[in-house]
Design a protein around this motif. Structure first.
Motif, PDB file in Angstrom:
ATOM      1  N   ASP A 292       0.876  -1.169   0.000  1.00 46.20           N
ATOM      2  CA  ASP A 292       0.000   0.000   0.000  1.00 46.20           C
ATOM      3  C   ASP A 292       0.912   1.218   0.000  1.00 46.20           C
ATOM      4  N   VAL A 293       1.026   1.882  -1.149  1.00 44.45           N
ATOM      5  CA  VAL A 293       2.019   2.934  -1.338  1.00 44.45           C
ATOM      6  C   VAL A 293       1.343   4.228  -1.748  1.00 44.45           C
ATOM      7  N   ALA A 294       1.798   5.336  -1.160  1.00 43.03           N
ATOM      8  CA  ALA A 294       1.306   6.666  -1.528  1.00 43.03           C
ATOM      9  C   ALA A 294       2.334   7.358  -2.399  1.00 43.03           C
ATOM     10  N   MET A 295       1.869   8.050  -3.431  1.00 44.03           N
ATOM     11  CA  MET A 295       2.738   8.798  -4.341  1.00 44.03           C
ATOM     12  C   MET A 295       2.297  10.258  -4.338  1.00 44.03           C
ATOM     13  N   PRO A 296       2.988  11.126  -3.622  1.00 44.77           N
ATOM     14  CA  PRO A 296       2.594  12.540  -3.606  1.00 44.77           C
ATOM     15  C   PRO A 296       2.562  13.115  -5.016  1.00 44.77           C
ATOM     16  N   VAL A 297       1.463  13.774  -5.355  1.00 43.98           N
ATOM     17  CA  VAL A 297       1.293  14.299  -6.711  1.00 43.98           C
ATOM     18  C   VAL A 297       2.355  15.339  -7.029  1.00 43.98           C
ATOM     19  N   ARG A 298       2.706  16.156  -6.078  1.00 43.85           N
ATOM     20  CA  ARG A 298       3.660  17.237  -6.350  1.00 43.85           C
ATOM     21  C   ARG A 298       5.076  16.717  -6.566  1.00 43.85           C
ATOM     22  N   ARG A 299       5.319  15.428  -6.268  1.00 44.38           N
ATOM     23  CA  ARG A 299       6.654  14.869  -6.450  1.00 44.38           C
ATOM     24  C   ARG A 299       6.789  14.114  -7.771  1.00 44.38           C
ATOM     25  N   VAL A 300       5.714  14.073  -8.563  1.00 45.82           N
ATOM     26  CA  VAL A 300       5.775  13.423  -9.871  1.00 45.82           C
ATOM     27  C   VAL A 300       6.576  14.295 -10.832  1.00 45.82           C
ATOM     28  N   GLN A 301       7.563  13.700 -11.489  1.00 45.74           N
ATOM     29  CA  GLN A 301       8.452  14.442 -12.368  1.00 45.74           C
ATOM     30  C   GLN A 301       8.161  14.216 -13.847  1.00 45.74           C
ATOM     31  N   ALA A 302       7.663  13.038 -14.202  1.00 45.47           N
ATOM     32  CA  ALA A 302       7.404  12.725 -15.609  1.00 45.47           C
ATOM     33  C   ALA A 302       6.441  11.559 -15.680  1.00 45.47           C
ATOM     34  N   ALA A 303       5.777  11.442 -16.833  1.00 48.46           N
ATOM     35  CA  ALA A 303       4.881  10.310 -17.099  1.00 48.46           C
ATOM     36  C   ALA A 303       5.436   9.544 -18.296  1.00 48.46           C
ATOM     37  N   ILE A 304       5.399   8.212 -18.205  1.00 50.31           N
ATOM     38  CA  ILE A 304       5.970   7.364 -19.253  1.00 50.31           C
ATOM     39  C   ILE A 304       4.919   6.337 -19.664  1.00 50.31           C
ATOM     40  N   LEU A 305       4.530   6.374 -20.931  1.00 45.55           N
ATOM     41  CA  LEU A 305       3.576   5.419 -21.497  1.00 45.55           C
ATOM     42  C   LEU A 305       4.357   4.368 -22.272  1.00 45.55           C
ATOM     43  N   VAL A 306       4.152   3.112 -21.904  1.00 43.82           N
ATOM     44  CA  VAL A 306       4.850   2.001 -22.546  1.00 43.82           C
ATOM     45  C   VAL A 306       3.823   1.031 -23.104  1.00 43.82           C
ATOM     46  N   GLU A 318       0.669   0.725 -20.746  1.00 44.01           N
ATOM     47  CA  GLU A 318       1.105   0.758 -19.342  1.00 44.01           C
ATOM     48  C   GLU A 318       1.547   2.179 -19.020  1.00 44.01           C
ATOM     49  N   LEU A 319       1.172   2.672 -17.834  1.00 52.78           N
ATOM     50  CA  LEU A 319       1.553   4.019 -17.412  1.00 52.78           C
ATOM     51  C   LEU A 319       2.436   3.946 -16.177  1.00 52.78           C
ATOM     52  N   ARG A 320       3.597   4.597 -16.261  1.00 49.81           N
ATOM     53  CA  ARG A 320       4.497   4.724 -15.121  1.00 49.81           C
ATOM     54  C   ARG A 320       4.712   6.204 -14.826  1.00 49.81           C
ATOM     55  N   LEU A 321       4.877   6.520 -13.563  1.00 52.13           N
ATOM     56  CA  LEU A 321       5.164   7.883 -13.141  1.00 52.13           C
ATOM     57  C   LEU A 321       6.548   7.922 -12.520  1.00 52.13           C
ATOM     58  N   GLN A 322       7.400   8.768 -13.068  1.00 58.51           N
ATOM     59  CA  GLN A 322       8.712   8.976 -12.466  1.00 58.51           C
ATOM     60  C   GLN A 322       8.542   9.961 -11.321  1.00 58.51           C
ATOM     61  N   SER A 323       8.955   9.545 -10.128  1.00 61.32           N
ATOM     62  CA  SER A 323       8.664  10.330  -8.940  1.00 61.32           C
ATOM     63  C   SER A 323       9.872  10.366  -8.017  1.00 61.32           C
ATOM     64  N   LEU A 324       9.902  11.382  -7.160  1.00 64.65           N
ATOM     65  CA  LEU A 324      10.928  11.447  -6.133  1.00 64.65           C
ATOM     66  C   LEU A 324      10.671  10.445  -5.019  1.00 64.65           C
ATOM     67  N   ALA A 325       9.423   9.970  -4.892  1.00 63.12           N
ATOM     68  CA  ALA A 325       9.114   8.939  -3.902  1.00 63.12           C
ATOM     69  C   ALA A 325       9.789   7.645  -4.319  1.00 63.12           C
ATOM     70  N   SER A 326      10.302   6.891  -3.339  1.00 57.52           N
ATOM     71  CA  SER A 326      11.160   5.749  -3.646  1.00 57.52           C
ATOM     72  C   SER A 326      10.413   4.432  -3.711  1.00 57.52           C
ATOM     73  N   ASP A 327       9.145   4.385  -3.284  1.00 60.99           N
ATOM     74  CA  ASP A 327       8.371   3.135  -3.267  1.00 60.99           C
ATOM     75  C   ASP A 327       9.108   2.063  -2.489  1.00 60.99           C
ATOM     76  N   GLY A 328       9.615   2.418  -1.331  1.00 56.30           N
ATOM     77  CA  GLY A 328      10.308   1.432  -0.522  1.00 56.30           C
ATOM     78  C   GLY A 328      11.639   1.001  -1.100  1.00 56.30           C
ATOM     79  N   GLY A 329      12.155   1.726  -2.080  1.00 60.36           N
ATOM     80  CA  GLY A 329      13.421   1.369  -2.682  1.00 60.36           C
ATOM     81  C   GLY A 329      13.328   0.241  -3.673  1.00 60.36           C
ATOM     82  N   LYS A 330      12.130  -0.219  -4.005  1.00 64.10           N
ATOM     83  CA  LYS A 330      11.966  -1.368  -4.877  1.00 64.10           C
ATOM     84  C   LYS A 330      11.622  -0.978  -6.302  1.00 64.10           C
TER      85      LYS A 330
END
Length: 501
Positions: A292-306, A318-330
């Motif tokens: 259960d992971v939170a991704m602060p919206v203001r820390r999103v740096q880019a969006a990547i569609l694959v 598939e949508l990925r968000l490049q963020s400053l949040a580490s997602d537990g380092g995983k």
């Protein structure tokens, strides 16, 4: 006559809590992998002939491990105040940490298989301080209800603070579901997620259990299929129809590949839910390990569609968000839509204020010189194949055929290196077999390198490489081989926009 000064009020002692007693059960479960560290000692005792000491030594190792786990649990305590979390830990050297709610950027809850059975969870706090994970904190095992209550308390505090800072007439943001995946969607996604990695696991298992099985059979070997046919009197028919053996091996390979993709998708994304809550996106997923992971919206740096060549034909992305949040380092990128349509992805992009390029977007193309690297590799491979043929090795023809395919792939790939400046963001497209679209807001760019070399310089070309915080697991963001004047103007415009932001 003056009033007597009131005595200073002593700070109230916090209400200390301990980790869940099931922490000790988790420690026992972890002893299995850790016991492998005892193998060198067992080998040393065996070499010296002291076999009688192996069992007592191993029991002593278990005893010390359990004692260390018990002392760690006993000396670890935490307290949740009105606006902070206090953690004390350490058996010999004590450490006292105070984490204000305002400093907590992300609160994630993770449950492994054993933790889910015991009803406990791991709570991780990401503070965003420098120094990486050493500056974050976690509670390894608390009751699931307590973990959710702690996360709710932090969310409530931050929401109240955000409301206090917001204008009085600002509309409130309620939690709402953005995307979810049920079993049917997971099955479809798994079929498109064909994985040859499962073949390696399956092959290793066959080698490992080879001596334990009552038969010797490799499903990928057509000869073994012929041997089975001989056992049932079908050898004459099968030898006359050898393609059946090859077909059986091919079907087995496809079955394991598709089954591996489906299994991976089910284990990773079971119960996938993406919700929008105040100031963050929350993602919940996992069958054996629930995160259960939170991704602060203001820390999103880019969006990547694959997507993929076949996926795109059916409208899946598939949508990925490049963020400053580490997602537990995983995870370096947050996978927020593992398998969805553009119609489902657009609301998620709107939440982070990064829209897809409109249909009338004018795309610019990189110079075809970007194919040079692949062409050089193909030439070298073809030369090696020709030398092999000259030395009497017929397999060199396969190398030449592969070189031709590499050259064609490089030429085709060069046609799919596109980019567009959309005013407040730049869009970068690349790839034909696995297309990728990167949406990069100007405000996220911290630096831009303008690079040229002995190949690009005579052609008046340059490459732009964008420095974006967080980093992407899918590679750096760059626009290769465009006119140097255009590159310089784009660089100046983006840096100016970032400085203004």
């Amino acid at each position: 006559m003056t009033d007597a000064a009131a005595p200073p009020t002593a700070e109230a002692e916090p209400h200390w809590l301990r980790l869940h007693p099931a922490t000790l059960a988790l420690s026992i479960a972890k002893l299995g992998p850790r016991s492998l560290n005892f193998l060198p000692a067992i080998a040393a005792l065996g070499v010296t002939g002291n076999w009688a000491y192996i069992v007592p030594a191993f029991l002593l190792f278990l005893l010390f491990s359990l004692l260390a786990a018990w002392l760690h649990w006993l000396r670890f305590r935490f307290a949740v105040g009105a606006d902070e979390v206090v953690i004390e830990s350490g058996v010999l050297a004590r450490q006292h940490r105070t984490i204000p709610f305002d400093r907590i950027q992300d609160v994630s809850i993770e449950q492994g298989l054993i933790a889910r059975a015991l009803g406990i969870a791991k709570v991780e706090f990401e503070t965003g301080a420098g120094g990486g994970k050493d500056h974050d904190a976690s509670l390894d095992a608390v009751g699931l209800d307590a973990a959710e209550a702690l996360r709710g308390a932090i969310r409530a505090h931050r929401s109240e603070r955000a409301a206090a800072l917001a204008p009085a007439d600002a509309p409130g943001a309620d939690d709402r579901l953005l995307f979810a995946m049920g079993p049917r969607r997971l099955l479809i996604a798994g079929l498109f997620n064909f994985s040859l990695a499962a073949l390696a696991v399956f092959g290793a298992a066959m080698q490992f259990f080879d001596n334990l099985l009552p038969f010797d059979f490799n499903i990928f070997n057509p000869v073994d299929w012929i041997d089975v046919a001989e056992a049932y009197g079908l050898d004459a028919w099968l030898v006359a129809h050898r393609w059946v053996a090859g077909l059986g091996a091919a079907i087995s390979l496809l079955f394991i590949g598709f089954a591996g993709g489906v299994a991976t998708m089910f284990f990773t994304n079971w119960g996938f839910r993406l919700t929008h809550e105040p100031r963050a996106l929350r993602r919940t997923r996992g069958l054996t390990t629930r995160t259960d992971v939170a991704m602060p919206v203001r820390r999103v740096q880019a969006a990547i569609l694959v997507t993929g060549w076949l996926r795109e034909r059916f409208g899946w992305h598939e949508l990925r968000l490049q963020s400053l949040a580490s997602d537990g380092g995983k995870e370096r990128d947050h996978q927020v839509v593992p398998f969805g349509t553009l119609r489902e992805i657009d609301p998620v992009l709107a939440t982070v204020a990064i829209d897809r390029p409109p249909g009338e977007t004018r795309w610019e193309r990189s110079h075809h010189i970007v194919a040079l690297g692949g062409l050089l590799g193909a030439v070298i491979a073809a030369f090696g194949g020709a030398v092999a043929i000259a030395l009497g090795e017929p397999l060199g023809s396969l190398t030449i055929a592969a070189a031709i395919l590499v050259a064609l792939a490089a030429l085709v790939g060069a046609r799919f290196r596109l980019w567009a400046d959309l005013g407040d963001r730049v869009a970068i497209r690349r790839g034909w077999w696995k297309p990728k679209l990167t949406l990069l807001p100007h405000a996220s760019v911290q630096s831009i390198d303008l690079r040229t070399d002995f190949v690009l310089r005579p052609l008046g070309l340059a490459t732009l490489v964008f420095g974006v915080p967080g980093g992407s697991a899918l590679g750096s963001h760059a626009i290769p081989a465009i006119p140097a004047g255009v590159a310089q103007a784009l660089r100046t415009r983006i840096l100016a926009a970032g400085g203004a932001a």
